[in-house]
Design a protein around this motif. Sequence first.
Motif, PDB file in Angstrom:
ATOM      1  N   LYS A  44       0.844  -1.193   0.000  1.00  0.00           N
ATOM      2  CA  LYS A  44       0.000   0.000   0.000  1.00  0.00           C
ATOM      3  C   LYS A  44       0.882   1.247   0.000  1.00  0.00           C
ATOM      4  CE  LYS A  44      -3.119  -2.519   3.020  1.00  0.00           C
ATOM      5  NZ  LYS A  44      -2.282  -3.474   3.691  1.00  0.00           N
ATOM      6  N   ILE A  45       0.274   2.377  -0.241  1.00  0.00           N
ATOM      7  CA  ILE A  45       0.944   3.675  -0.152  1.00  0.00           C
ATOM      8  C   ILE A  45       0.479   4.320   1.160  1.00  0.00           C
ATOM      9  CG2 ILE A  45       1.278   5.931  -1.238  1.00  0.00           C
ATOM     10  CD1 ILE A  45       2.338   3.635  -2.933  1.00  0.00           C
ATOM     11  N   ASP A  46       1.442   4.768   1.982  1.00  0.00           N
ATOM     12  CA  ASP A  46       1.061   5.376   3.248  1.00  0.00           C
ATOM     13  C   ASP A  46       0.697   6.846   3.071  1.00  0.00           C
ATOM     14  OD1 ASP A  46       3.433   6.745   3.076  1.00  0.00           O
ATOM     15  OD2 ASP A  46       4.421   5.706   4.724  1.00  0.00           O
ATOM     16  N   VAL A  47       0.416   7.526   4.175  1.00  0.00           N
ATOM     17  CA  VAL A  47      -0.056   8.906   4.147  1.00  0.00           C
ATOM     18  C   VAL A  47       0.982   9.854   3.539  1.00  0.00           C
ATOM     19  CG1 VAL A  47      -1.196  10.660   5.560  1.00  0.00           C
ATOM     20  CG2 VAL A  47      -1.077   8.322   6.373  1.00  0.00           C
ATOM     21  N   VAL A  48       2.243   9.554   3.725  1.00  0.00           N
ATOM     22  CA  VAL A  48       3.319  10.404   3.226  1.00  0.00           C
ATOM     23  C   VAL A  48       3.613  10.131   1.750  1.00  0.00           C
ATOM     24  CG1 VAL A  48       5.689  11.175   3.727  1.00  0.00           C
ATOM     25  CG2 VAL A  48       4.291  10.251   5.540  1.00  0.00           C
ATOM     26  N   GLY A  49       3.043   9.074   1.203  1.00  0.00           N
ATOM     27  CA  GLY A  49       3.262   8.736  -0.197  1.00  0.00           C
ATOM     28  C   GLY A  49       4.328   7.680  -0.412  1.00  0.00           C
ATOM     29  N   ARG A  50       4.820   7.079   0.671  1.00  0.00           N
ATOM     30  CA  ARG A  50       5.812   6.008   0.551  1.00  0.00           C
ATOM     31  C   ARG A  50       5.121   4.659   0.462  1.00  0.00           C
ATOM     32  NH1 ARG A  50       9.254   7.265   5.800  1.00  0.00           N
ATOM     33  NH2 ARG A  50       7.141   6.992   6.523  1.00  0.00           N
ATOM     34  N   GLN A  51       5.790   3.733  -0.211  1.00  0.00           N
ATOM     35  CA  GLN A  51       5.253   2.380  -0.291  1.00  0.00           C
ATOM     36  C   GLN A  51       5.486   1.662   1.023  1.00  0.00           C
ATOM     37  OE1 GLN A  51       6.914   0.304  -3.613  1.00  0.00           O
ATOM     38  NE2 GLN A  51       5.455   1.191  -5.035  1.00  0.00           N
ATOM     39  N   SER A  52       4.509   0.853   1.403  1.00  0.00           N
ATOM     40  CA  SER A  52       4.653   0.055   2.627  1.00  0.00           C
ATOM     41  C   SER A  52       5.514  -1.164   2.317  1.00  0.00           C
ATOM     42  CB  SER A  52       3.278  -0.373   3.123  1.00  0.00           C
ATOM     43  OG  SER A  52       2.675  -1.256   2.201  1.00  0.00           O
ATOM     44  N   LEU A  53       5.623  -2.036   3.280  1.00  0.00           N
ATOM     45  CA  LEU A  53       6.399  -3.262   3.110  1.00  0.00           C
ATOM     46  C   LEU A  53       5.791  -4.111   1.993  1.00  0.00           C
ATOM     47  CD1 LEU A  53       6.674  -4.145   6.870  1.00  0.00           C
ATOM     48  CD2 LEU A  53       8.520  -3.268   5.435  1.00  0.00           C
ATOM     49  N   SER A  54       6.644  -4.800   1.274  1.00  0.00           N
ATOM     50  CA  SER A  54       6.141  -5.662   0.211  1.00  0.00           C
ATOM     51  C   SER A  54       5.587  -6.950   0.815  1.00  0.00           C
ATOM     52  CB  SER A  54       7.257  -5.996  -0.782  1.00  0.00           C
ATOM     53  OG  SER A  54       8.111  -6.981  -0.249  1.00  0.00           O
ATOM     54  N   PRO A  55       4.682  -7.626   0.108  1.00  0.00           N
ATOM     55  CA  PRO A  55       4.163  -8.901   0.594  1.00  0.00           C
ATOM     56  C   PRO A  55       5.288  -9.922   0.804  1.00  0.00           C
ATOM     57  CG  PRO A  55       2.834  -8.111  -1.234  1.00  0.00           C
ATOM     58  CD  PRO A  55       4.011  -7.198  -1.119  1.00  0.00           C
TER      59      PRO A  55
END
Length: 172
Positions: A44-55
């Motif tokens: 997912k993309i967090d509030v700051v626009g960074r990608q979260s951890l990959s599956p």
Amino acid sequence: MKDYFIERPRFPAHDFRMRFWTRIELFESILNAVVNHDHYFARKIDVVGRQSLSPRQRLTSAFRMLANGCSADSTNNYCRLAETTAIKNLKRFCQAIQAIYRATYLHKLNCEHLKRLLCKADKIGFSGMIESLDCMHWEWKNCHTAWASQFKGRYNKSIIVLKVVASYDTWI
């Protein structure tokens, strides 16, 4: 990612199998099933626009903890997950596995299944046997010192013996 999950990985597939106790194809199959079942594992993309951890990061952490018995905080070095995230991943992973595979592998036998298992056992020369017993000796690194002498195994290390009964169709 570069170790196992790119076109030309750093390590061969048999190293993956030694480290995680499963083939990489099975890992990918489980990964797809878990991501489709629980969107917590999807990137997912967090509030700051960074990608979260990959599956793959999330599942690699869970697999490392299950296959090697390593602690949650030790996954930080390899998978870049905090201890609390690693624990949450493991819990969600176990819940997803149970929900996905319960109907196929984790249920009680009925008469039809029993007949099929007895037939299979008879064909390989073990008539009347419906299940097989397996055990594994695991080193108990955090054994309480007061109990250490009761759990001494080979080489004077504390061990626990895990016993599993599984049918030929891997119902456990």
